[in-house]
Motif scaffolding. Structure first.
Motif, PDB file in Angstrom:
ATOM      1  N   ILE A   1       0.833  -1.205   0.000  1.00 12.67           N
ATOM      2  CA  ILE A   1       0.000   0.000   0.000  1.00 12.67           C
ATOM      3  C   ILE A   1       0.864   1.250   0.000  1.00 12.67           C
ATOM      4  O   ILE A   1       0.598   2.220  -0.724  1.00 12.67           O
ATOM      5  CB  ILE A   1      -0.957  -0.029   1.200  1.00 12.67           C
TER       6      ILE A   1
ATOM      7  N   GLY B   1      -5.398   2.612   1.201  1.00 14.00           N
ATOM      8  CA  GLY B   1      -5.406   1.581   2.232  1.00 14.00           C
ATOM      9  C   GLY B   1      -6.737   1.531   2.956  1.00 14.00           C
ATOM     10  O   GLY B   1      -7.282   0.440   3.208  1.00 14.00           O
TER      11      GLY B   1
ATOM     12  N   TRP C   1      -6.988  -7.011  -3.127  1.00 16.77           N
ATOM     13  CA  TRP C   1      -5.637  -6.799  -3.656  1.00 16.77           C
ATOM     14  C   TRP C   1      -5.275  -7.877  -4.681  1.00 16.77           C
ATOM     15  O   TRP C   1      -4.681  -7.582  -5.722  1.00 16.77           O
ATOM     16  CB  TRP C   1      -4.639  -6.793  -2.497  1.00 16.77           C
TER      17      TRP C   1
END
Length: 468
Positions: free
Chosen positions: A73, A98, A389
């Protein structure tokens, strides 16, 4: 090569606000706009939390950072330098991104998965990603264990993975992934799913395939679609998922007593030598001298599953088991073999079907690309954030592959790290002139100038990039 100036007379200062480090994002993000990734995310991803506002811009920021090499991140901050804010709108701070990822729920991850499948279909329509898809395509399914550290990762647990050919227990999270390729094209990520670290390889594989086969068809695969997998996916539900969606299957069979009995029925003369890695061609014999041979026999699998029995081909490859004590008074009385059975309904010839199944290992190239890029780590302690992610990393892989296809034949099959070095991470100085005109001044004598220009021209309206 050596340094040409004395260290005491060399200076550095960060003061050029017109320089950017990733000029290749110019054509990569143009491709993102053509495929309307922002529109897909805006339509399908709805996050209730306040940090989930404006998901389209935030997803595009994360994907852009991943294309530049971000694997955490904090790394997403590499987009905020020079005149990147003038070249691109909507760049978000790492802290904002994030918080956005941590706002995901599992339902939001599934929404993002749908956007990723639609993006793949759009990329296939706009770029030559899958040449030969009207004849034959392969859908490979496999799992891998991504190691995590500490005890703050939700869902982490001990699962099996292979390190240097040995199966070991590793604490981490498990990734189930399907890749799509053709004999002429490098593999793309068709779909991915993050699971707990203790998950077995085949858990949820059947339902996963029921999503990925239609996704492959939506990407333009109109010919034969072959699902390939290792022995972990040798099961009635996986085969049924393929048959229900008009896809072929080729999975490594387990050497259970029934399979061993079927292998024993193969006649000695039915074995055919094949060109195996490191084999030697004997011109006098007119064939390959190899310890690998193949044969096939009809076989009915899953007879213990009511209504799920399947009859297909059992293709067996056998490799000579070497005698380490030969020549020291321990010569073998008869040859010993190791057997590798494949259960398949592949319509091609025996040699072609066996060779195609061995090429299932191409998925390891995708795993290596992701681990060498955005999947180097799972950056959050929240399971859903790590799942999102993973999906964004899959999108990034496909976008890099599409950019490489536009650049030329070499980059169409190059590794993701190579595409980043040659086409994305190219420094440039941004200059403005006229009304809303920008010129990117790139390094003279850049080794991959032609490839970069090809991708630029393919994604931009005239006037194209020109050599100074």
């Amino acid at each position: 090569m050596r340094f040409s100036h004395a260290a005491s007379k060399t200076h550095a200062i960060f003061d050029d606000e017109h320089v950017i480090a990733y000029s290749g994002l110019a054509h990569a993000m143009q491709l993102v706009e053509r495929c309307d990734l922002a529109g897909l995310v805006g339509e399908h991803v709805t996050i209730a939390a306040a940090d989930g506002a404006n998901p389209a811009a935030k997803v595009c920021s994360i994907v852009a950072g991943m294309m530049c090499g971000a694997d955490s991140i904090d790394d997403l901050g590499l987009l905020r330098h020079g005149e990147m804010h003038k070249l691109f709108d909507g760049i978000r701070a790492p802290s904002t991104l994030g918080s956005f990822l941590r706002a995901f729920t599992w339902g939001n991850v599934r929404q993002l998965d749908k956007s990723a499948r639609l993006l793949l279909a759009a990329l296939a329509a706009h770029t030559p990603l899958l040449p030969g898809k009207d004849v034959l395509a392969f859908l490979d399914i496999d799992s891998m264990q991504r190691r995590t550290y500490g005890y703050a990762k939700q869902g982490s647990g001990f699962g099996h993975t292979k390190i240097q050919g040995k199966s070991v227990l590793v604490r981490g999270l498990n990734v189930l992934m399907a890749t799509l390729s053709t004999p002429l094209a490098a593999p793309l990520v068709c779909g991915s799913r993050l699971r707990g670290g203790t998950a077995s390889s085949a858990r949820g594989a059947a339902s996963f395939l029921r999503e990925q086969i239609p996704a492959a068809r939506a990407a333009g695969v109109s010919g034969t679609l072959m699902m390939r997998g290792d022995s972990a996916f040798y099961g009635a539900d996986v085969v049924a998922a393929c048959r229900d969606h008009d896809a072929r299957f080729s999975v490594t069979a387990k050497l259970d007593p029934k399979v061993k009995a079927a292998i024993a029925t193969i006649a000695p003369r039915a074995w055919t030598p094949i060109k195996y890695p490191k084999a030697i061609f004997d011109e006098q014999a007119g064939g390959w001298v190899s310890d690998a041979e193949i044969a096939e026999v009809p076989y009915t699998a899953f007879t213990s599953k009511k209504g799920k029995a399947v009859t297909a081909r059992l293709i067996v490859r056998r490799v000579r088991r070497l005698n380490d004590n030969a020549g020291r008074g321990q010569d073998e009385l008869f040859p010993a073999w190791r057997y590798y059975p494949i259960f398949t309904d592949n319509p091609y010839t025996l040699v072609q079907a066996e060779e195609q199944h061995r090429d299932h290992a191409v998925q390891e190239q995708v795993n290596a690309d992701l681990i060498d890029g955005p999947l180097a780590r799972l950056p959050s302690g929240v399971f859903a954030a790590n799942a999102a992610w993973l999906t964004l990393a899959a999108m990034t892989h496909n976008l890099l592959r599409a950019t490489g296809c536009l650049a030329g034949a070499f980059h169409a099959k190059a590794r993701g790290a190579t595409v980043r070095r040659h086409l994305i991470a190219v420094p440039a100085r941004v200059s403005r002139h006229g009304r809303d005109h920008l010129t990117l001044h790139l390094p003279k004598r850049w080794r991959w100038q032609s490839a970069w220009t090809n991708a630029f021209i393919a994604t931009h309206d005239p006037p194209p990039a020109r050599t100074a």
